[in-house]
Motif scaffolding. Sequence first.
Motif, PDB file in Angstrom:
ATOM      1  N   ALA A  23       0.823  -1.215   0.000  1.00 46.58           N
ATOM      2  CA  ALA A  23       0.000   0.000   0.000  1.00 46.58           C
ATOM      3  C   ALA A  23       0.857   1.265   0.000  1.00 46.58           C
ATOM      4  CB  ALA A  23      -0.940   0.004   1.202  1.00 46.58           C
ATOM      5  N   LYS A  24       2.100   1.152   0.476  1.00 44.92           N
ATOM      6  CA  LYS A  24       3.051   2.277   0.523  1.00 44.92           C
ATOM      7  C   LYS A  24       4.111   2.137  -0.568  1.00 44.92           C
ATOM      8  CE  LYS A  24       1.573   4.384   4.322  1.00 44.92           C
ATOM      9  NZ  LYS A  24       1.136   5.808   4.336  1.00 44.92           N
ATOM     10  N   HIS A  25       3.859   1.313  -1.572  1.00 54.29           N
ATOM     11  CA  HIS A  25       4.850   1.031  -2.619  1.00 54.29           C
ATOM     12  C   HIS A  25       6.172   0.583  -2.001  1.00 54.29           C
ATOM     13  CE1 HIS A  25       2.541   2.396  -6.159  1.00 54.29           C
ATOM     14  NE2 HIS A  25       1.957   3.199  -5.290  1.00 54.29           N
ATOM     15  N   ASN A  26       6.056  -0.115  -0.856  1.00 54.76           N
ATOM     16  CA  ASN A  26       7.214  -0.673  -0.143  1.00 54.76           C
ATOM     17  C   ASN A  26       8.224   0.386   0.282  1.00 54.76           C
ATOM     18  OD1 ASN A  26       6.312  -3.433  -0.245  1.00 54.76           O
ATOM     19  ND2 ASN A  26       6.818  -3.402  -2.417  1.00 54.76           N
ATOM     20  N   ALA A  27       7.723   1.591   0.577  1.00 51.88           N
ATOM     21  CA  ALA A  27       8.592   2.584   1.214  1.00 51.88           C
ATOM     22  C   ALA A  27       9.126   1.971   2.508  1.00 51.88           C
ATOM     23  CB  ALA A  27       7.803   3.855   1.507  1.00 51.88           C
ATOM     24  N   ILE A  28      10.418   2.101   2.717  1.00 49.01           N
ATOM     25  CA  ILE A  28      11.071   1.352   3.791  1.00 49.01           C
ATOM     26  C   ILE A  28      11.428   2.273   4.955  1.00 49.01           C
ATOM     27  CG2 ILE A  28      13.434   1.603   2.872  1.00 49.01           C
ATOM     28  CD1 ILE A  28      13.764  -1.433   3.561  1.00 49.01           C
ATOM     29  N   ARG A  29      11.107   1.816   6.153  1.00 45.01           N
ATOM     30  CA  ARG A  29      11.460   2.544   7.366  1.00 45.01           C
ATOM     31  C   ARG A  29      12.797   2.039   7.894  1.00 45.01           C
ATOM     32  NH1 ARG A  29       5.636   0.885   9.631  1.00 45.01           N
ATOM     33  NH2 ARG A  29       6.498  -1.007   8.682  1.00 45.01           N
ATOM     34  N   PHE A  30      13.406   2.799   8.796  1.00 46.87           N
ATOM     35  CA  PHE A  30      14.705   2.390   9.327  1.00 46.87           C
ATOM     36  C   PHE A  30      14.620   1.010   9.974  1.00 46.87           C
ATOM     37  CE2 PHE A  30      15.679   6.983   9.168  1.00 46.87           C
ATOM     38  CZ  PHE A  30      16.884   6.912   8.500  1.00 46.87           C
ATOM     39  N   ASP A  31      13.584   0.763  10.767  1.00 50.49           N
ATOM     40  CA  ASP A  31      13.447  -0.538  11.411  1.00 50.49           C
ATOM     41  C   ASP A  31      13.240  -1.649  10.383  1.00 50.49           C
ATOM     42  OD1 ASP A  31      13.764   0.573  13.903  1.00 50.49           O
ATOM     43  OD2 ASP A  31      11.637   0.544  14.431  1.00 50.49           O
ATOM     44  N   ASP A  32      12.521  -1.334   9.307  1.00 55.22           N
ATOM     45  CA  ASP A  32      12.336  -2.334   8.249  1.00 55.22           C
ATOM     46  C   ASP A  32      13.673  -2.722   7.627  1.00 55.22           C
ATOM     47  OD1 ASP A  32       9.561  -2.058   8.593  1.00 55.22           O
ATOM     48  OD2 ASP A  32       9.417  -0.544   7.004  1.00 55.22           O
ATOM     49  N   LEU A  33      14.511  -1.724   7.386  1.00 58.31           N
ATOM     50  CA  LEU A  33      15.809  -2.011   6.778  1.00 58.31           C
ATOM     51  C   LEU A  33      16.686  -2.815   7.727  1.00 58.31           C
ATOM     52  CD1 LEU A  33      17.598  -1.705   4.321  1.00 58.31           C
ATOM     53  CD2 LEU A  33      18.329   0.529   5.175  1.00 58.31           C
ATOM     54  N   ASP A  34      16.630  -2.492   9.018  1.00 52.94           N
ATOM     55  CA  ASP A  34      17.356  -3.294  10.001  1.00 52.94           C
ATOM     56  C   ASP A  34      16.899  -4.750   9.937  1.00 52.94           C
ATOM     57  OD1 ASP A  34      18.693  -1.033  10.907  1.00 52.94           O
ATOM     58  OD2 ASP A  34      17.395  -0.744  12.649  1.00 52.94           O
ATOM     59  N   ARG A  35      15.587  -4.942   9.875  1.00 53.18           N
ATOM     60  CA  ARG A  35      15.038  -6.292   9.831  1.00 53.18           C
ATOM     61  C   ARG A  35      15.397  -6.988   8.517  1.00 53.18           C
ATOM     62  NH1 ARG A  35      14.324 -10.934  12.110  1.00 53.18           N
ATOM     63  NH2 ARG A  35      12.425 -12.045  11.494  1.00 53.18           N
ATOM     64  N   LEU A  36      15.377  -6.259   7.425  1.00 56.23           N
ATOM     65  CA  LEU A  36      15.740  -6.828   6.137  1.00 56.23           C
ATOM     66  C   LEU A  36      17.160  -7.392   6.178  1.00 56.23           C
ATOM     67  CD1 LEU A  36      14.807  -7.204   3.146  1.00 56.23           C
ATOM     68  CD2 LEU A  36      15.918  -5.008   2.668  1.00 56.23           C
ATOM     69  N   VAL A  37      18.067  -6.667   6.802  1.00 53.79           N
ATOM     70  CA  VAL A  37      19.459  -7.131   6.901  1.00 53.79           C
ATOM     71  C   VAL A  37      19.551  -8.339   7.827  1.00 53.79           C
ATOM     72  CG1 VAL A  37      21.773  -6.482   7.687  1.00 53.79           C
ATOM     73  CG2 VAL A  37      20.441  -4.911   6.272  1.00 53.79           C
ATOM     74  N   GLU A  38      18.772  -8.349   8.907  1.00 56.11           N
ATOM     75  CA  GLU A  38      18.750  -9.531   9.774  1.00 56.11           C
ATOM     76  C   GLU A  38      18.333 -10.775   8.985  1.00 56.11           C
ATOM     77  OE1 GLU A  38      16.132  -8.788  13.017  1.00 56.11           O
ATOM     78  OE2 GLU A  38      17.385  -7.219  13.921  1.00 56.11           O
ATOM     79  N   LEU A  39      17.305 -10.622   8.151  1.00 53.88           N
ATOM     80  CA  LEU A  39      16.836 -11.757   7.359  1.00 53.88           C
ATOM     81  C   LEU A  39      17.824 -12.125   6.255  1.00 53.88           C
ATOM     82  CD1 LEU A  39      13.025 -10.930   7.094  1.00 53.88           C
ATOM     83  CD2 LEU A  39      14.143 -12.591   8.593  1.00 53.88           C
ATOM     84  N   LEU A  40      18.525 -11.124   5.712  1.00 49.78           N
ATOM     85  CA  LEU A  40      19.593 -11.410   4.753  1.00 49.78           C
ATOM     86  C   LEU A  40      20.646 -12.306   5.403  1.00 49.78           C
ATOM     87  CD1 LEU A  40      21.202 -10.906   2.090  1.00 49.78           C
ATOM     88  CD2 LEU A  40      22.154  -8.869   3.221  1.00 49.78           C
ATOM     89  N   HIS A  41      21.048 -11.955   6.615  1.00 47.96           N
ATOM     90  CA  HIS A  41      22.050 -12.768   7.311  1.00 47.96           C
ATOM     91  C   HIS A  41      21.498 -14.166   7.621  1.00 47.96           C
ATOM     92  CE1 HIS A  41      24.636  -9.415   7.368  1.00 47.96           C
ATOM     93  NE2 HIS A  41      24.180  -8.813   8.447  1.00 47.96           N
ATOM     94  N   GLU A  42      20.219 -14.241   7.935  1.00 48.33           N
ATOM     95  CA  GLU A  42      19.610 -15.554   8.188  1.00 48.33           C
ATOM     96  C   GLU A  42      19.689 -16.422   6.932  1.00 48.33           C
ATOM     97  OE1 GLU A  42      15.142 -17.178   9.275  1.00 48.33           O
ATOM     98  OE2 GLU A  42      15.865 -15.357  10.286  1.00 48.33           O
ATOM     99  N   ALA A  43      19.418 -15.841   5.787  1.00 48.84           N
ATOM    100  CA  ALA A  43      19.524 -16.593   4.528  1.00 48.84           C
ATOM    101  C   ALA A  43      20.969 -16.966   4.230  1.00 48.84           C
ATOM    102  CB  ALA A  43      18.935 -15.770   3.383  1.00 48.84           C
ATOM    103  N   GLU A  44      21.903 -16.069   4.552  1.00 48.73           N
ATOM    104  CA  GLU A  44      23.321 -16.372   4.340  1.00 48.73           C
ATOM    105  C   GLU A  44      23.762 -17.572   5.175  1.00 48.73           C
ATOM    106  OE1 GLU A  44      25.410 -12.072   3.449  1.00 48.73           O
ATOM    107  OE2 GLU A  44      24.776 -12.496   5.486  1.00 48.73           O
ATOM    108  N   GLU A  45      23.204 -17.679   6.386  1.00 45.12           N
ATOM    109  CA  GLU A  45      23.623 -18.734   7.311  1.00 45.12           C
ATOM    110  C   GLU A  45      22.895 -20.055   7.079  1.00 45.12           C
ATOM    111  OE1 GLU A  45      22.865 -16.850  11.034  1.00 45.12           O
ATOM    112  OE2 GLU A  45      24.441 -15.336  10.729  1.00 45.12           O
ATOM    113  N   ASP A  46      21.860 -20.045   6.246  1.00 45.35           N
ATOM    114  CA  ASP A  46      21.106 -21.259   5.928  1.00 45.35           C
ATOM    115  C   ASP A  46      21.845 -22.008   4.824  1.00 45.35           C
ATOM    116  OD1 ASP A  46      19.335 -23.204   5.053  1.00 45.35           O
ATOM    117  OD2 ASP A  46      17.576 -21.910   5.136  1.00 45.35           O
ATOM    118  N   ASP A  47      22.424 -23.152   5.152  1.00 50.65           N
ATOM    119  CA  ASP A  47      23.287 -23.855   4.198  1.00 50.65           C
ATOM    120  C   ASP A  47      22.512 -24.431   3.018  1.00 50.65           C
ATOM    121  OD1 ASP A  47      26.020 -24.573   3.620  1.00 50.65           O
ATOM    122  OD2 ASP A  47      25.449 -26.663   3.976  1.00 50.65           O
ATOM    123  N   SER A  48      21.184 -24.509   3.139  1.00 51.44           N
ATOM    124  CA  SER A  48      20.396 -24.994   2.005  1.00 51.44           C
ATOM    125  C   SER A  48      20.192 -23.913   0.946  1.00 51.44           C
ATOM    126  CB  SER A  48      19.032 -25.508   2.483  1.00 51.44           C
ATOM    127  OG  SER A  48      18.235 -24.439   2.981  1.00 51.44           O
TER     128      SER A  48
END
Length: 290
Positions: A23-48
Motif C-alpha cells: 500500500a506504501k509502494h514498499n517505502a522502507i522505514r529504518f526498522d524495516d531495513l534493520d530487519r531486512l538485513v537480519e533476514l539477509l544474514h539468516e539466509a546467508e547462514e542457511d546452508d540450504s
Amino acid sequence: MDDDAVLLETDGPVARLILNRPAKHNAIRFDDLDRLVELLHEAEEDDSVRVIILQGRGKSFCAGHDYDDAVRSYGLEPGADGEKPRRPSQRSRLARDRRLGMNYMAFHYSLKPVIAQIQGVCVGAGLYIAELVDLAICADTARFSHAEQRLGLAGNTWHLNTQIMKYGPKRARELLLLGEEFNGTQAAEWGLVNRSVPEEDLEATVEEWARKVAQHPRDALVTGKAVWQMALDSLGGTQQFWRGYVGHTLGTNLRFEPDEFNFLRERSHLGTRDAFADRDSHYNGNGKSR
C-alpha cells in the motif's frame, strides 16, 4: 515496525527477501531495513540456500525511505504545538547514518549472490540496494530515479564508487544532479540491470536465473563472492560507505537560504505528499525558488 513488513521465504536453494508494504509502494522505514538485513544474514547462514531474490510485493519494488519515518528518526518532526525541534547533534546523526551505511554495505558484501526483481517504482533507498546487489532484472515499465538527491544532496550519496563504475562518471553525475526518472529499457542500456523484460515475464525470468545460479556448488558461490569482494575493495568498495555516512549526515543537515527550496519547510506547510509534488515541480523548472 509491522511484524510482516519484511518477509523471508525459502524454496529449496532459493530464498526470497520480500518487502511487504504494498500500500506504501514498499517505502522502507529504518526498522524495516534493520530487519531486512537480519533476514539477509539468516539466509546467508542457511546452508540450504544458494541464491537470494530480493523483491517487493505489489505494484512496486521500493519507493525509497518512508520520509515521515526518516523525519521522526532524525528528530526533525515539529512538536504537537508546531514548535520547531532542536537541531539534532552531529554525534546522534552520525550514529544513525553509520548504521544505515552498514545496512547498505550488508548487501554489497552478502556472502551469497543476490538478485533484485524490480517492478514499478524503484527510487532512493530501493535504487541504492538495486545498484549494490549482484544481479538485477526489471520490468520494461519500471521507473527509476535518484529523486532523493533533490532534497539537498546534489550528488552527495552513499556509494559513489559503485555508481561511477556502473554508469560511468558523466552518467552518474547526470543521474544524481538531475534526479530525473528513467525506465527499465534505459536501466539495461546504462548497466543498472542485467535484463529488462515485459512485466508479465519478470517473475519467471528471475526464477530461471536464480535456479541457474543455484547449480553452482555452495563453496564455489561463497568463495567466488569473497574474491569479488576483494576486487571491489581494491577499487575502494568499503571506503565508499564510510565516506557515505559522513556525507549523508552533512548533506541532510544543510542551511537553506531564503531563496532556496527547503523540503522540510514545505512539508510543514503542505504535508508530505504535496511537498514531494512541489519539489518535483521546482526541480523540473515549473516552480519558483523559495
